[in-house]
Write a protein that holds these residues in place. Structure first.
Motif, PDB file in Angstrom:
ATOM      1  N   GLY A 124       0.825  -1.195   0.000  1.00 56.91           N
ATOM      2  CA  GLY A 124       0.000   0.000   0.000  1.00 56.91           C
ATOM      3  C   GLY A 124       0.860   1.246   0.000  1.00 56.91           C
ATOM      4  N   GLY A 125       0.483   2.230  -0.798  1.00 56.15           N
ATOM      5  CA  GLY A 125       1.209   3.484  -0.852  1.00 56.15           C
ATOM      6  C   GLY A 125       0.619   4.518   0.084  1.00 56.15           C
ATOM      7  N   CYS A 126       1.185   5.709   0.074  1.00 60.31           N
ATOM      8  CA  CYS A 126       0.656   6.792   0.887  1.00 60.31           C
ATOM      9  C   CYS A 126      -0.779   7.090   0.482  1.00 60.31           C
ATOM     10  CB  CYS A 126       1.508   8.046   0.712  1.00 60.31           C
ATOM     11  SG  CYS A 126       3.045   8.008   1.641  1.00 60.31           S
ATOM     12  N   ASN A 127      -1.579   7.448   1.467  1.00 59.83           N
ATOM     13  CA  ASN A 127      -3.002   7.656   1.217  1.00 59.83           C
ATOM     14  C   ASN A 127      -3.498   8.714   2.187  1.00 59.83           C
ATOM     15  OD1 ASN A 127      -5.607   7.422   0.318  1.00 59.83           O
ATOM     16  ND2 ASN A 127      -5.976   5.418   1.232  1.00 59.83           N
ATOM     17  N   GLY A 128      -3.662   9.929   1.688  1.00 63.17           N
ATOM     18  CA  GLY A 128      -4.125  11.027   2.513  1.00 63.17           C
ATOM     19  C   GLY A 128      -2.984  11.873   3.047  1.00 63.17           C
ATOM     20  N   SER A 129      -3.320  13.064   3.513  1.00 67.37           N
ATOM     21  CA  SER A 129      -2.299  14.023   3.931  1.00 67.37           C
ATOM     22  C   SER A 129      -1.520  13.565   5.156  1.00 67.37           C
ATOM     23  CB  SER A 129      -2.953  15.385   4.199  1.00 67.37           C
ATOM     24  OG  SER A 129      -3.942  15.279   5.217  1.00 67.37           O
ATOM     25  N   THR A 130      -2.168  12.874   6.089  1.00 67.48           N
ATOM     26  CA  THR A 130      -1.456  12.415   7.277  1.00 67.48           C
ATOM     27  C   THR A 130      -0.363  11.426   6.903  1.00 67.48           C
ATOM     28  OG1 THR A 130      -3.394  12.756   8.684  1.00 67.48           O
ATOM     29  CG2 THR A 130      -1.702  11.245   9.500  1.00 67.48           C
ATOM     30  N   SER A 131      -0.668  10.516   5.982  1.00 63.59           N
ATOM     31  CA  SER A 131       0.305   9.541   5.517  1.00 63.59           C
ATOM     32  C   SER A 131       1.457  10.213   4.775  1.00 63.59           C
ATOM     33  CB  SER A 131      -0.390   8.518   4.612  1.00 63.59           C
ATOM     34  OG  SER A 131       0.513   7.575   4.103  1.00 63.59           O
ATOM     35  N   LEU A 132       1.137  11.190   3.918  1.00 62.63           N
ATOM     36  CA  LEU A 132       2.180  11.911   3.185  1.00 62.63           C
ATOM     37  C   LEU A 132       3.082  12.696   4.136  1.00 62.63           C
ATOM     38  CD1 LEU A 132       0.069  13.195   0.170  1.00 62.63           C
ATOM     39  CD2 LEU A 132       2.058  11.710  -0.001  1.00 62.63           C
ATOM     40  N   ALA A 133       2.487  13.307   5.152  1.00 59.31           N
ATOM     41  CA  ALA A 133       3.278  14.063   6.115  1.00 59.31           C
ATOM     42  C   ALA A 133       4.219  13.146   6.888  1.00 59.31           C
ATOM     43  CB  ALA A 133       2.356  14.816   7.064  1.00 59.31           C
ATOM     44  N   ALA A 134       3.737  11.960   7.256  1.00 60.28           N
ATOM     45  CA  ALA A 134       4.579  11.016   7.985  1.00 60.28           C
ATOM     46  C   ALA A 134       5.753  10.566   7.130  1.00 60.28           C
ATOM     47  CB  ALA A 134       3.747   9.817   8.432  1.00 60.28           C
ATOM     48  N   GLN A 135       5.511  10.309   5.851  1.00 57.45           N
ATOM     49  CA  GLN A 135       6.604   9.909   4.972  1.00 57.45           C
ATOM     50  C   GLN A 135       7.607  11.044   4.792  1.00 57.45           C
ATOM     51  OE1 GLN A 135       5.705   9.099   0.791  1.00 57.45           O
ATOM     52  NE2 GLN A 135       7.125   7.361   0.829  1.00 57.45           N
ATOM     53  N   THR A 136       7.115  12.263   4.682  1.00 61.58           N
ATOM     54  CA  THR A 136       8.009  13.412   4.540  1.00 61.58           C
ATOM     55  C   THR A 136       8.902  13.562   5.762  1.00 61.58           C
ATOM     56  OG1 THR A 136       6.373  14.542   3.154  1.00 61.58           O
ATOM     57  CG2 THR A 136       8.113  15.895   4.135  1.00 61.58           C
ATOM     58  N   ARG A 137       8.338  13.412   6.939  1.00 60.20           N
ATOM     59  CA  ARG A 137       9.142  13.525   8.162  1.00 60.20           C
ATOM     60  C   ARG A 137      10.181  12.397   8.244  1.00 60.20           C
ATOM     61  NH1 ARG A 137       3.896  14.976  10.235  1.00 60.20           N
ATOM     62  NH2 ARG A 137       3.824  17.243  10.586  1.00 60.20           N
ATOM     63  N   ALA A 138       9.817  11.231   7.740  1.00 59.76           N
ATOM     64  CA  ALA A 138      10.777  10.124   7.719  1.00 59.76           C
ATOM     65  C   ALA A 138      11.939  10.436   6.777  1.00 59.76           C
ATOM     66  CB  ALA A 138      10.083   8.834   7.298  1.00 59.76           C
ATOM     67  N   ILE A 139      11.666  11.103   5.668  1.00 57.60           N
ATOM     68  CA  ILE A 139      12.733  11.508   4.749  1.00 57.60           C
ATOM     69  C   ILE A 139      13.609  12.570   5.403  1.00 57.60           C
ATOM     70  CG2 ILE A 139      13.246  12.611   2.531  1.00 57.60           C
ATOM     71  CD1 ILE A 139      10.613  11.377   1.476  1.00 57.60           C
ATOM     72  N   LEU A 140      12.976  13.533   6.056  1.00 51.39           N
ATOM     73  CA  LEU A 140      13.737  14.594   6.703  1.00 51.39           C
ATOM     74  C   LEU A 140      14.621  14.042   7.818  1.00 51.39           C
ATOM     75  CD1 LEU A 140      11.043  17.417   6.887  1.00 51.39           C
ATOM     76  CD2 LEU A 140      13.069  17.352   5.427  1.00 51.39           C
ATOM     77  N   ALA A 141      14.176  12.958   8.446  1.00 52.41           N
ATOM     78  CA  ALA A 141      14.979  12.345   9.510  1.00 52.41           C
ATOM     79  C   ALA A 141      16.297  11.798   8.979  1.00 52.41           C
ATOM     80  CB  ALA A 141      14.178  11.239  10.191  1.00 52.41           C
ATOM     81  N   ARG A 142      16.377  11.571   7.679  1.00 53.20           N
ATOM     82  CA  ARG A 142      17.610  11.081   7.060  1.00 53.20           C
ATOM     83  C   ARG A 142      18.554  12.226   6.682  1.00 53.20           C
ATOM     84  NH1 ARG A 142      17.141   6.025   3.608  1.00 53.20           N
ATOM     85  NH2 ARG A 142      15.451   4.797   4.487  1.00 53.20           N
ATOM     86  N   CYS A 143      18.058  13.456   6.744  1.00 54.50           N
ATOM     87  CA  CYS A 143      18.832  14.610   6.289  1.00 54.50           C
ATOM     88  C   CYS A 143      19.613  15.236   7.442  1.00 54.50           C
ATOM     89  CB  CYS A 143      17.901  15.668   5.687  1.00 54.50           C
ATOM     90  SG  CYS A 143      16.944  15.100   4.254  1.00 54.50           S
ATOM     91  N   LYS A 144      20.687  15.910   7.097  1.00 54.30           N
ATOM     92  CA  LYS A 144      21.500  16.612   8.089  1.00 54.30           C
ATOM     93  C   LYS A 144      20.981  18.026   8.339  1.00 54.30           C
ATOM     94  CE  LYS A 144      25.649  14.104   6.619  1.00 54.30           C
ATOM     95  NZ  LYS A 144      26.994  14.232   5.990  1.00 54.30           N
ATOM     96  N   THR A 145      20.463  18.659   7.288  1.00 51.62           N
ATOM     97  CA  THR A 145      19.982  20.032   7.376  1.00 51.62           C
ATOM     98  C   THR A 145      18.511  20.066   7.004  1.00 51.62           C
ATOM     99  OG1 THR A 145      22.161  20.846   6.736  1.00 51.62           O
ATOM    100  CG2 THR A 145      20.323  22.396   6.581  1.00 51.62           C
ATOM    101  N   THR A 146      17.658  20.421   7.955  1.00 49.85           N
ATOM    102  CA  THR A 146      16.211  20.381   7.697  1.00 49.85           C
ATOM    103  C   THR A 146      15.462  21.599   8.205  1.00 49.85           C
ATOM    104  OG1 THR A 146      15.765  19.218   9.777  1.00 49.85           O
ATOM    105  CG2 THR A 146      16.224  17.859   7.832  1.00 49.85           C
ATOM    106  N   GLY A 147      16.163  22.546   8.840  1.00 49.55           N
ATOM    107  CA  GLY A 147      15.475  23.676   9.449  1.00 49.55           C
ATOM    108  C   GLY A 147      14.616  24.453   8.485  1.00 49.55           C
ATOM    109  N   HIS A 148      15.072  24.582   7.228  1.00 49.07           N
ATOM    110  CA  HIS A 148      14.322  25.348   6.237  1.00 49.07           C
ATOM    111  C   HIS A 148      13.115  24.585   5.712  1.00 49.07           C
ATOM    112  CE1 HIS A 148      16.946  22.664   4.117  1.00 49.07           C
ATOM    113  NE2 HIS A 148      16.515  23.017   2.931  1.00 49.07           N
TER     114      HIS A 148
END
Length: 283
Positions: A124-148
Motif C-alpha cells: 500500500g502506498g501513501c493515502n491522505g495528507s497524514t500519511s504523506l506528512a509522515a513519509q516526509t518527516r521520515a525523509i527529513l529524519a535522514r537529512c542533516k539540514t532540515t530547518g528550512h
C-alpha cells in the motif's frame, strides 16, 4: 561491477536461452546495471531499501510486466532470475525516445493505468495528507539540514481514499518511452496500491521535470495534462494534496542533494517555490 562478473552474468543468461551477444551498458540510475543486447534489455538489481521514496523491488517489476502484458503500457517480459544473489530481469527492447513533450498523452496513459485490475503482492502506498506528512518527516529524519523544511508542513487535512488503485509510483519523463505513436512506461520497480493523484503529482513535479527533462513544465503544459486526465475526481483530489506532494519532494531533493546530487538543490528550490505559491501560510 567487474568485467569478469559481467562475462559470467551473460554466460548464465546464454545458458537460459537468451540471445545476449555484444551487450552494451546503458546509462541510468545508480541503483542498477542495465544493458542492451540486440532486442533484449537486461537489468541487474544492485541496491535495495536505500531510497525513502522510490523503491527498487525486482519482484514488483516482474509482477507488473506479467500482469500488464498485452496492454501496451509495459515492455514484454522475457525472463527473470537470480545470479550471484542479485535479481535480474530481461525484457524486449523498445525502439523509441524518452518523452519530451505532449502532456495530454501522458495523462491519458496514466488514466488507463489507474483503471487496470489490481494484482497480488503490491504494498500500500501513501493515502491522505497524514500519511504523506509522515513519509516526509521520515525523509527529513535522514537529512542533516532540515530547518528550512521542517516548518513548511502544510496545514489542514485531506482524508485517505477508501479504495486505492494501481499506480506506477515513478512516472517521470525518463520512464516514459515514445514509439510508434504511443507511450510505454518502463522501470516498474515501485508500483503500489495507492492514490492515483500521486502519479499525477510525480509527473507534474517541477523537480522531476528539471532532473529528467531539463526544465519544469509550463503552466500551459500543466493545464493540458490536467484537462486530459479522464477522472475529474482524481484531479480535484490532486488540487487539495499538492502542498503535501511539494513538501515531500522538497524533502527528497534535500536528501539527494546531501548525497551529492548535481542538480538536486536547484530541484528542491523549485518545489519550495511551488509549495509557497499555493500555501503561503504553511507552518
Amino acid at each position: 561491477m567487474t568485467t569478469q562478473n559481467e562475462t559470467d552474468l551473460f554466460a548464465h543468461l546464454q545458458l537460459r536461452g537468451l540471445e545476449v551477444e555484444n551487450p552494451e551498458r546503458l546509462s541510468g540510475g545508480r541503483s542498477n546495471c542495465v544493458w542492451r543486447a540486440g532486442e533484449i534489455v537486461v537489468k541487474l538489481y544492485l541496491k535495495y531499501g536505500e531510497n525513502p521514496l522510490f523503491a527498487n523491488d525486482p519482484k514488483r517489476e516482474r509482477a507488473s510486466l506479467s500482469a500488464l502484458a498485452g496492454t501496451g503500457m509495459v515492455p514484454r517480459l522475457l525472463d527473470a532470475g537470480v545470479f550471484n544473489d542479485h535479481h535480474w530481469l530481461a525484457y524486449s527492447h523498445i525502439e523509441g525516445s524518452i518523452w519530451q513533450s505532449g502532456t495530454p498523452h501522458v495523462a491519458q496513459l496514466l488514466g488507463r493505468l489507474h483503471d487496470q485490475p489490481r494484482f497480488a503482492d503490491l504494498p500500500g502506498g501513501c493515502n491522505g495528507s497524514t500519511s504523506l506528512a509522515a513519509q516526509t518527516r521520515a525523509i527529513l529524519a535522514r537529512c542533516k539540514t532540515t530547518g528550512h523544511l521542517q516548518h513548511l508542513s502544510p496545514v489542514g487535512q485531506v482524508a485517505p481514499l477508501e479504495k486505492r488503485t494501481l499506480i506506477h509510483g515513478d512516472p517521470v519523463p525518463g520512464n516514459l518511452l515514445e514509439h510508434d505513436g504511443t507511450l510505454t512506461l518502463i522501470d516498474w520497480q515501485c508500483p503500489q496500491l495507492g492514490d492515483p493523484a500521486e502519479d499525477l503529482a510525480l509527473f507534474l513535479s517541477p523537480a522531476m521535470q528539471l532532473l529528467y527533462r531539463g526544465h519544469p513544465l509550463t503552466l500551459a503544459e500543466e493545464n493540458d495534462f490536467v484537462a486530459a486526465y479522464p477522472d475529474r475526481r482524481v484531479v480535484e483530489r490532486l488540487k487539495y494534496l499538492k502542498p503535501w506532494f511539494h513538501w515531500r519532494m522538497a524533502a527528497y531533493c534535500q536528501w539527494k542533494a546531501e548525497l551529492g546530487g548535481n542538480r538536486d538543490q536547484e530541484a528542491m528550490l523549485l518545489e519550495l517555490d511551488a509549495l509557497q505559491s499555493i500555501s503561503p501560510k504553511a507552518t
